[in-house]
Design an enzyme around this catalytic site. Structure first.
Site, short mmCIF file in Angstrom:
data_model
loop_
_atom_site.label_atom_id
_atom_site.label_comp_id
_atom_site.label_asym_id
_atom_site.label_seq_id
_atom_site.Cartn_x
_atom_site.Cartn_y
_atom_site.Cartn_z
N GLY A 13 -12.31 -57.70 -13.34
CA GLY A 13 -11.52 -58.26 -14.45
C GLY A 13 -10.07 -58.44 -14.06
O GLY A 13 -9.16 -58.12 -14.82
N ALA A 14 -9.87 -58.99 -12.85
CA ALA A 14 -8.49 -59.10 -12.33
C ALA A 14 -7.81 -60.41 -12.72
O ALA A 14 -6.65 -60.63 -12.36
CB ALA A 14 -8.50 -58.97 -10.81
N ARG A 38 -14.67 -63.84 -13.57
CA ARG A 38 -15.47 -65.07 -13.54
C ARG A 38 -14.60 -66.29 -13.27
O ARG A 38 -15.06 -67.26 -12.68
CB ARG A 38 -16.21 -65.24 -14.88
CG ARG A 38 -17.29 -64.20 -15.10
CD ARG A 38 -17.72 -64.15 -16.53
NE ARG A 38 -16.60 -63.82 -17.39
CZ ARG A 38 -16.65 -63.70 -18.70
NH1 ARG A 38 -17.79 -63.92 -19.32
NH2 ARG A 38 -15.58 -63.38 -19.40
N TYR A 157 -18.63 -52.21 -29.96
CA TYR A 157 -17.56 -52.11 -28.95
C TYR A 157 -17.20 -50.64 -28.73
O TYR A 157 -17.11 -50.18 -27.58
CB TYR A 157 -16.32 -52.92 -29.36
CG TYR A 157 -15.19 -52.73 -28.36
CD1 TYR A 157 -15.27 -53.30 -27.09
CD2 TYR A 157 -14.07 -51.95 -28.66
CE1 TYR A 157 -14.27 -53.10 -26.14
CE2 TYR A 157 -13.06 -51.75 -27.72
CZ TYR A 157 -13.17 -52.33 -26.46
OH TYR A 157 -12.18 -52.13 -25.53
N PHE A 194 -7.28 -59.74 -24.77
CA PHE A 194 -8.37 -58.98 -25.41
C PHE A 194 -8.70 -59.48 -26.82
O PHE A 194 -9.87 -59.76 -27.13
CB PHE A 194 -7.99 -57.50 -25.42
CG PHE A 194 -8.99 -56.60 -26.08
CD1 PHE A 194 -10.07 -56.10 -25.37
CD2 PHE A 194 -8.86 -56.24 -27.42
CE1 PHE A 194 -10.99 -55.25 -25.98
CE2 PHE A 194 -9.78 -55.40 -28.03
CZ PHE A 194 -10.84 -54.91 -27.31
#
Ligand code: NDP
Ligand code: 8X3
Length: 258
Positions: A13-14, A38, A157, A194
């Site tokens: 998740g960079a 992605r 979540y 987010f």
């Protein structure tokens, strides 16, 4: 303080938020970076920037952490120069929706469970055996305040983040007797993409999450992660809950304009 110079650091998740801030900070510390997310073009841009600014060597892994077959194929055939991963930062994650469980969208649940729990497990499963074999390594998982406290409509979540906490604890226990460290960093409100992802691009709704308070920045959390990674080898920061001063619980925040 230990150094990350020449260490190989894999960040999932960079392409955004906390992961991108970690990439910048570890690049400043002269680490070699394996960057996953992605969005390949965003990763390429970030890698070019880091190379230009700090001379960082980057290796890109543009895959979906839900794709177990690709992860297995890729992680078992990394070029030798990149295969000895020293630090794994399991950061890729997301929330989808904010609905009462009884009205929840099953596709949202699956996306969160598959990314936040199963993706983290896959990465950990393929990387930690090498750490044990080499006698060094550090797994840093990004949990959340949501893993400590379930808030209304946060149901699935929050469950995924409670799972991240439990998995971190389990991994730490299973690795006892090896030098491999496990840390779980649990942030409160951090302003990143987010909430935009949670509300599927509804910018106004997303902005309301942080309205009237001073949230954490991704750099605040990257600092804490870097701190964990740079303790001497006998020190393991096992768990840290890091929240804004304007927050005292998952749903308790101080908003100045209310
Ligand atoms: P962002 O949305 O800004 O970043 C999320 C990152 O995860 C992106 O780089 C995204 O990249 C990546 N990602 C999402 N799904 C996948 C996937 N299936 N495969 C690979 N990469 C994926 O949010 P944050 O930086 O805030 O989130 C980082 C972590 O921090 C998450 O685990 C989140 O749950 C946690 N967290 C966030 C808090 C906050 O308030 N912001 C508080 C507590 C914890 P791409 O879309 O290119 O794949
Ligand atoms: C993200 C923080 O409170 O929005 O994990 O769930 S919260």
């Amino acid at each position: 303080m230990d150094s990350v110079e020449d260490k190989i650091v894999l960040i999932t998740g960079a392409s955004s938020g906390i992961g991108a801030a970690c990439a910048k900070l570890f690049a400043q510390g002269k680490a070699k970076l394996i960057l996953n997310a992605r969005r390949e073009e965003t990763l390429k841009k970030l890698a070019a920037e880091l190379e230009e600014d700090y001379g960082t060597q980057c290796y890109l892994l543009p895959f979906d952490v839900r794709d177990r077959a690709t992860i297995e194929r890729t992680m078992t055939s990394l070029p030798p120069a990149w295969s000895n991963i020293d630090i794994l930062i399991n950061n890729a994650g997301l929330s989808r929706g904010l609905d009462p469980l009884q009205d929840g969208k099953i596709q949202d649940w699956e996306e969160m469970i598959d990314t936040n729990i199963k993706g983290l497990l896959y990465m950990t499963r393929y990387i930690t055996p090498g750490m044990v074999e080499r006698g060094k390594g550090h797994v840093i998982n990004i949990g959340s305040i949501a893993g400590h406290e379930t808030y209304p409509k946060g149901n699935v979540y929050c469950a995924t983040k409670a799972a991240v906490r439990a998995i971190s604890e389990g991994l730490k226990k299973d690795l006892l007797g090896t030098p491999v460290r496990v840390s779980c960093i649990d942030p409160g409100l951090v302003e990143t993409e987010f909430s935009l992802v949670r509300f599927r691009g509804e910018a106004e709704k997303a902005a309301k999450t942080y309205q009237g308070l001073t949230p954490l920045t991704p750099e605040d959390i990257a600092d804490v992660i870097y701190f964990c990674a740079t303790r001497p080898p006998h020190v393991n920061i096992s768990e840290m809950l890091v929240i804004p001063t304007d927050q005292s619980g998952a749903t308790m925040v101080h908003r100045r304009n209310e």
